[in-house]
Design an enzyme around this catalytic site. Structure first.
Site, mmCIF file in Angstrom:
data_model
loop_
_atom_site.group_PDB
_atom_site.id
_atom_site.type_symbol
_atom_site.label_atom_id
_atom_site.label_comp_id
_atom_site.label_asym_id
_atom_site.label_seq_id
_atom_site.Cartn_x
_atom_site.Cartn_y
_atom_site.Cartn_z
ATOM 1 N N HIS A 346 0.796 -1.239 0.000
ATOM 2 C CA HIS A 346 0.000 0.000 0.000
ATOM 3 C C HIS A 346 0.822 1.278 0.000
ATOM 4 O O HIS A 346 0.254 2.367 0.120
ATOM 5 C CB HIS A 346 -0.929 0.051 1.211
ATOM 6 C CG HIS A 346 -2.018 -0.968 1.195
ATOM 7 N ND1 HIS A 346 -3.255 -0.737 0.653
ATOM 8 C CD2 HIS A 346 -2.053 -2.241 1.649
ATOM 9 C CE1 HIS A 346 -4.016 -1.810 0.794
ATOM 10 N NE2 HIS A 346 -3.301 -2.738 1.393
ATOM 11 N N LYS A 534 -8.354 14.061 4.704
ATOM 12 C CA LYS A 534 -7.471 12.891 4.669
ATOM 13 C C LYS A 534 -6.489 13.031 5.822
ATOM 14 O O LYS A 534 -6.446 14.077 6.465
ATOM 15 C CB LYS A 534 -6.724 12.790 3.344
ATOM 16 C CG LYS A 534 -6.077 14.111 2.902
ATOM 17 C CD LYS A 534 -5.377 13.989 1.569
ATOM 18 C CE LYS A 534 -6.265 14.072 0.363
ATOM 19 N NZ LYS A 534 -6.405 12.855 -0.395
ATOM 20 N N ARG A 535 -5.697 11.994 6.088
ATOM 21 C CA ARG A 535 -4.678 12.141 7.122
ATOM 22 C C ARG A 535 -3.729 13.292 6.772
ATOM 23 O O ARG A 535 -3.530 13.618 5.599
ATOM 24 C CB ARG A 535 -3.879 10.833 7.270
ATOM 25 C CG ARG A 535 -4.623 9.785 8.056
ATOM 26 C CD ARG A 535 -4.933 10.254 9.479
ATOM 27 N NE ARG A 535 -3.761 10.229 10.309
ATOM 28 C CZ ARG A 535 -3.421 9.211 11.103
ATOM 29 N NH1 ARG A 535 -4.191 8.139 11.187
ATOM 30 N NH2 ARG A 535 -2.333 9.265 11.840
ATOM 31 N N LYS A 540 0.978 14.630 1.254
ATOM 32 C CA LYS A 540 -0.390 14.923 0.783
ATOM 33 C C LYS A 540 -0.580 16.415 0.506
ATOM 34 O O LYS A 540 -1.555 16.831 -0.089
ATOM 35 C CB LYS A 540 -1.423 14.427 1.796
ATOM 36 C CG LYS A 540 -1.432 12.903 1.942
ATOM 37 C CD LYS A 540 -2.459 12.431 2.942
ATOM 38 C CE LYS A 540 -2.365 10.955 3.263
ATOM 39 N NZ LYS A 540 -3.002 10.073 2.267
ATOM 40 N N THR A 642 -8.473 6.801 -1.937
ATOM 41 C CA THR A 642 -9.830 6.278 -2.133
ATOM 42 C C THR A 642 -10.857 7.379 -1.849
ATOM 43 O O THR A 642 -11.979 7.313 -2.347
ATOM 44 C CB THR A 642 -10.105 5.057 -1.221
ATOM 45 O OG1 THR A 642 -9.605 5.348 0.083
ATOM 46 C CG2 THR A 642 -9.428 3.822 -1.753
ATOM 47 N N LYS A 646 -14.652 8.628 -3.560
ATOM 48 C CA LYS A 646 -15.877 8.958 -2.815
ATOM 49 C C LYS A 646 -16.388 10.342 -3.220
ATOM 50 O O LYS A 646 -17.593 10.557 -3.358
ATOM 51 C CB LYS A 646 -15.604 8.892 -1.306
ATOM 52 C CG LYS A 646 -15.282 7.478 -0.837
ATOM 53 C CD LYS A 646 -14.617 7.416 0.538
ATOM 54 C CE LYS A 646 -13.952 6.051 0.720
ATOM 55 N NZ LYS A 646 -13.008 6.009 1.859
HETATM 56 C C1 26V Z 1 2.528 4.748 6.938
HETATM 57 C C2 26V Z 1 3.611 5.469 7.387
HETATM 58 C C3 26V Z 1 4.339 4.956 8.564
HETATM 59 C C4 26V Z 1 5.716 5.559 8.720
HETATM 60 C C5 26V Z 1 5.772 7.039 8.416
HETATM 61 C C6 26V Z 1 5.134 7.447 7.128
HETATM 62 C C7 26V Z 1 3.959 6.644 6.720
HETATM 63 C C8 26V Z 1 3.212 7.064 5.651
HETATM 64 C C9 26V Z 1 2.143 6.348 5.218
HETATM 65 C C10 26V Z 1 1.807 5.181 5.851
HETATM 66 C C11 26V Z 1 0.643 4.418 5.375
HETATM 67 C C12 26V Z 1 1.024 3.132 4.773
HETATM 68 C C13 26V Z 1 -0.100 2.278 4.315
HETATM 69 C C14 26V Z 1 -1.328 3.006 3.845
HETATM 70 O O1 26V Z 1 -2.207 3.335 4.598
HETATM 71 N N1 26V Z 1 -1.427 3.216 2.547
HETATM 72 C C15 26V Z 1 -2.610 3.801 1.919
HETATM 73 O O2 26V Z 1 -3.398 2.733 1.443
HETATM 74 C C16 26V Z 1 -4.571 3.172 0.791
HETATM 75 C C17 26V Z 1 -5.371 1.946 0.435
HETATM 76 O O3 26V Z 1 -4.670 1.183 -0.499
HETATM 77 C C18 26V Z 1 -4.219 4.015 -0.408
HETATM 78 O O4 26V Z 1 -5.397 4.475 -1.002
HETATM 79 C C19 26V Z 1 -3.352 5.191 0.001
HETATM 80 O O5 26V Z 1 -2.913 5.894 -1.138
HETATM 81 C C20 26V Z 1 -2.150 4.690 0.791
HETATM 82 O O6 26V Z 1 -1.406 5.771 1.326
#
Ligand code: 26V
Length: 798
Positions: A346, A534-535, A540, A642, A646
């Site tokens: 992801h 969003k987060r 972003k 996603t 929406k």
């Molecule tokens: C995790 C971390 C942890 C360490 C610091 C930076 C960081 C940045 C992002 C994340 C998220 C990783 C996994 C995640 O949530 N990915 C999201 O998955 C969604 C569903 O597939 C996708 O639509 C998003 O673009 C993606 O960021």
């Protein structure tokens, strides 16, 4: 149980007495919620049991979805809709003087996820059940979901979330299905009857107790199961401090980790991961053994899907059971495991790729570590055979290197399928981030573009638009999302376009009321509602949005007659508690809001709103009211997104970079129905590789940039003199890693053209209609069907 309003009312009145021990006249709204939830659970119980029996009897393949997060939101109304009883219930309650909408307020959001990844898992469960597919979820029953966000003086404050405070009507605790999970201790090996046998000694065991929730398919009779594991003490040995042990055990399912932080090295997180995986695999195999006499053909009958690397220990855990408990030899066990597990990636952000230091991993999970070591050694041996002496290559691919276990490497080596979540993302995985692995195992890599549970995000969230659609094209779209394309024939129908506009205005008014309630700021629903929810993360680029707002503010201040189309800029975002920079951006948004919203020169030309505690239930109010959807990540960074889907299905127009699924949105709606801008992924990656970007050049040469960026540090925000220095520094001292200044001019131009486009109301409604009509592709039904056909090979069981 009830098939019409009269029966519903009778049952409901009886149930209140049984569930709450009160007469109807004494009962409260909370009692009514509790009663209704209990009734619906009873209503589905027969079909739930029947589904489980069908699954036990079925010969076909079944899939298990392992995810550390499920962002479910509220379930009551969606369950009523899926069961086809929403109208009956609503009418019955109304006769009793009860408003269903008010009852929903008593349901807590099940917020067991951070953002996109967790919400995707929830959408997938809905689609699996709706398509009658035998697919079950496994996760952790966190006592506290993602923290609750309050904004105090413009700053984010985190409070523990309490979704279980009043119980959870949807779950059934299944103590009989409890599983023991060992941690710590030592592994002893000895030879017994010519075989090497491993004993895990002095382990501290934890009991995982399943809590099952029904996953109700849309008009499908299939009720699948989401099994959430709760951690509880299982032993009280005299030689440990009992209270300490109890506390440590319960901690495992106490909190969801607020991701997006560098939680590398947090032992509790690794404990959670193994806890989920071990409980799930043991429980899956318990069921499997009821159907099959041996695990020989496990991979032909089940598939275990891991949602990102968090559950990747499923690989060594399955190996452990096959080797140690079932007596398979390594080759057999490896063959079965590799053909059972599939994996979704992801993110390509390097800081988000999980790796665990050996000094944490090995003592906590001694037997699992031994198996990972063996997998690594055999894999490295194969690599050596291919390219003897090429240590660089072997080190780059190894599962264990530099004293870390690399979870993504383990996932790729130990699975038969690796997929990305949008076309561009998968291409980046294949060509760049995981290129070495792609060269080794090209057959494993595939794309599955994300999708959404559109029955939640349109049918439930936007009832007015849904009714208009059904009146126009009939109800088939609620089963088959691509039917929405029939709406294209209304492009020239002025009365349809007017109704579309009317519905959007009403939804905007509803949101305006919420905004006023929460923030005290009045916003005009005829303005453009421009939304970024969003987060909060640097990639972003909420900052790009804010700098554009600051520029517009400055522009109007320098010329009060500067023509602008009125806008309400709406933000919603949680920052990870430890993410200092993200928190600064939240404060900045609120400082800009303070300035803009109280300036008489600006008046209704612009308003800036930060809605606190963005979550699924709030999102359901926001998407239907949006005109503009902000999807402005630095190209190549957002794997899919996603939220973009929406917004689209609710008729908002995207302003976006060519990133993630935005690219596929553009392919569907065409260039004239989307506003794209900025660097492409190719260009961004080229800069990262070869350099050549100097952010200060943009600062020096573009007055609009210089003015806004200077305002971060020159006292423009009273009382916040040093507050935004880190943001200033990120743009200039640190050379603006996310190309905010580089994309600024192109973003401003695009935003300007959005303002102009909005004034041509007919054209805007046509563009909006086009987006709704093409959004069917992004149904998670389509995504899940692709997983089912291409990866899992599962078929519906009816
Ligand atoms: C995790 C971390 C942890 C360490 C610091 C930076 C960081 C940045 C992002 C994340 C998220 C990783 C996994 C995640 O949530 N990915 C999201 O998955 C969604 C569903 O597939 C996708 O639509 C998003 O673009 C993606 O960021």
């Amino acid at each position: 149980m009830f098939s019409n309003t009269v029966e519903f009312k009778e049952t409901f009145l009886k149930r209140i007495e049984m569930v709450c021990g009160k007469s109807f006249s004494e009962s409260s709204a909370r009692d009514h919620y509790q009663t209704l939830g209990t009734m619906i659970s009873e209503f589905v119980s027969k079909d739930w049991i029947a589904t489980n029996e069908r699954h036990l009897a079925a010969k076909g393949k079944q899939v298990y979805y392992l995810s550390i997060e499920y962002l479910l939101g509220k379930l009551l109304r969606q369950n009523l809709i899926n069961l086809g009883v929403e109208e009956t219930v609503q009418a019955g309650l109304k006769d009793l003087g009860i408003d269903l909408g008010e009852l929903e307020e008593f349901e807590a959001d099940a917020g067991l996820g951070n953002g996109g990844l967790g919400r995707l898992a929830a959408c997938f469960l809905d689609s699996l059940a709706s398509l009658n597919l035998p697919g079950h979820g496994h996760g952790i029953r966190y006592k506290h979901g993602l923290f609750e966000q309050k904004i105090v003086d413009g700053y984010q404050v985190e409070l523990p979330e309490q979704w279980l405070k009043n119980g959870n009507v949807w779950e059934i605790r299944k103590t009989d299905g409890s599983i023991k999970i060992p941690f710590w201790g030592k592994v002893e090996s000895k030879t017994e009857n010519g075989r090497l046998v491993f004993n895990h000694l002095n382990a501290e065991t934890v009991t995982a107790v399943p809590h099952d929730m029904p996953v109700i398919g849309y008009q499908s009779k299939t009720i699948n199961t989401l099994r959430l594991w709760n951690a509880e003490p299982s032993q009280f040995p005299l030689d440990v401090d009992i209270l300490k042990y109890k506390r440590e055990t319960e901690m495992i399912s106490e909190f969801l980790y607020p991701d997006d932080t560098h939680d590398e090295g947090k032992i509790l997180r690794l404990k959670q991961q193994y806890f989920l995986v071990s409980a799930s695999i043991q429980s899956i195999l318990k069921t499997y053994r009821k159907q099959h006499s041996s695990l020989n053909q496990l991979h032909e009958h089940i598939c275990i899907h891991i949602n990102d690397t968090h559950p990747v220990l499923a690989i060594p855990e399955l190996m452990r059971i096959l080797l140690d408990d079932e007596g398979f030899d390594w080759e057999q066990a490896w063959h079965i495991t590799k053909h059972t597990i599939s994996y979704t990636n992801h993110t390509t952000l390097s800081e988000a790729l999980e790796k665990w230091p050996i000094h944490i991993f090995q003592p906590l999970l001694p037997r699992i570590y031994m198996i990972v070591e063996e997998i690594n050694e055999r894999f490295c041996h194969e690599l050596w055979e291919q390219t003897p002496g090429d240590w660089e290559r072997i080190k780059g691919l190894a599962i264990i290197a530099d004293n870390f276990v690399k979870m993504a490497h383990l996932a790729i080596v130990g699975s038969f399928s690796v997929n990305g979540v949008a076309k561009l993302h998968t291409e980046i995985l294949k060509k760049r981030e995981m290129n070495q692995f792609y060269q080794l195992f090209p057959e494993k890599f595939n794309n599955k573009t994300n999708g959404i549970a559109y029955r939640r995000w349109l049918l439930k969230a936007n009832p007015k638009l849904s009714s208009l659609i059904t009146e126009s094209i009939g109800p088939a779209w609620t089963h088959k999302a691509t039917e929405l394309s029939q709406l294209l024939s209304y492009q020239k129908d002025s009365s349809f376009l007017e109704q579309l506009l009317k519905i959007k205005s009403e939804n905007k008014q509803t949101l305006a009321n919420i905004i006023f309630d929460k923030t005290g700021t009045a916003v005009d629903h005829s303005a453009i509602f421009d939304v970024q929810v969003k987060r909060l993360h640097a990639y972003k680029r909420q900052l790009l949005n804010v700098l554009h707002i600051m520029y517009l503010y400055n522009r109007i201040k320098s010329d009060a007659n500067y023509p602008v189309v009125p806008r309400v800029f709406i933000f919603g975002a949680k920052a990870s508690p430890g993410y200092y920079y993200a928190k600064k951006i939240i404060k900045l948004i609120n400082s800009v809001a303070e300035k803009v919203n109280n300036d008489p020169v600006i008046g209704d030309k612009m308003k800036v709103i930060f809605l606190e505690n963005y979550r699924v239930s709030l999102a359901e109010k926001i998407f239907p009211a949006a005109d503009v959807s902000e999807q402005i990540s630095t190209a190549s960074k957002e794997a899919s997104g996603t939220g973009n889907m929406k917004f689209m299905i609710n008729g908002a127009l995207t302003v976006g970079t060519l990133d993630g699924a935005n690219i596929e949105i553009r392919e569907l709606v065409g260039d004239s129905n989307i506003f794209t801008f900025g660097l492409t992924a190719e260009e961004v990656l080229h800069y990262y590789q070869h350099g050549g970007y100097q952010s200060d050049e943009y600062y020096h040469h573009d007055y609009r940039i210089r003015q806004a960026v200077d305002q971060l540090v020159n006292g423009f925000f009273p009382g916040a003199y040093n507050e935004f220095e880190p943001i200033f520094d990120s743009l200039l001292q640190e050379n603006d890693q996310y190309f905010v200044l580089k994309d600024f001019a192109s973003y401003v131009d695009t935003q300007h053209s959005i303002g102009e486009a909005f004034t041509d109301r007919t054209r805007w409604q046509q563009m909006s209609l086009n987006n709704i009509a093409q959004a069917g592709y992004f149904s998670s039904d389509r995504t899940i069907q692709e997983y089912a056909d291409d990866i899992w090979k599962v078929k519906p069981i009816k």
